[in-house]
Write an enzyme that holds these catalytic residues in place. Structure first.
Site: not given
Ligand code: IDP
Ligand code: MG
Length: 136
Positions: A10, A116, A127
């Site tokens: 990222k 990611h 994706e």
């Molecule tokens: P992941 O990246 O571990 O799969 P996801 O739940 O899919 O996590 O969330 C996507 C991205 O969104 C996260 O990697 C992070 O950058 C952001 N994110 C997730 N939850 C939060 C939050 O509660 N606050 C701020 N950003 C968040």
């Molecule tokens: Mg995710």
């Protein structure tokens, strides 16, 4: 059976010079880079990539962050790479991520968590097609 996943370093990771650090973990493990480039995401691509989160309170901030500077996008291939990379990334909130994981070693912010990885074969296919539509 070999499989593919989408890996992003990222914008926080690119700004901190961590692209090599992140991708080298995959290469040392034995996974292979199929495609890789550095690009700044257009807003529509970011919104599509994170569509599953569009109703979350953090969505607009997340789109602003992920489009706010160049990121590195890669397609990585090898046996079990989707689940393996999820394990190697660590928990979404780096405070909960185990030492030895990317996030557990390199991050403290839930939003700016360096990397990611696709979370399922269906997500990986979607994706990869979004980021690398011309990839055979
Ligand atoms: P992941 O990246 O571990 O799969 P996801 O739940 O899919 O996590 O969330 C996507 C991205 O969104 C996260 O990697 C992070 O950058 C952001 N994110 C997730 N939850 C939060 C939050 O509660 N606050 C701020 N950003 C968040
Ligand atoms: Mg995710």
């Amino acid at each position: 059976m070999s499989e593919r996943t989408l890996v992003l370093v990222k914008p926080d990771g690119v700004a901190r010079g961590l692209v090599g650090e992140v991708l080298s973990r995959l290469e040392r493990r034995g996974y292979r880079l199929i495609a890789c480039d550095v690009r700044t995401l257009p807003e529509d691509t970011a919104r599509a990539h994170y569509a599953e989160h569009q109703d979350k309170p953090f969505f607009n901030d997340l789109v602003a962050f992920i489009t706010g500077g160049p990121l590195a996008a890669a397609v990585v291939e090898g046996p079990g790479v989707i689940a393996a990379w999820r394990t190697m990334m660590g928990a979404t909130n780096p405070v909960n991520a185990a030492p030895g994981t990317v996030r557990g070693d390199l991050a403290v912010s839930t939003q700016q968590n360096v990397t990611h990885g696709s979370d399922s074969p269906e997500s990986a296919a979607r994706e990869i097609a979004l980021f690398f539509p011309d990839l055979p």
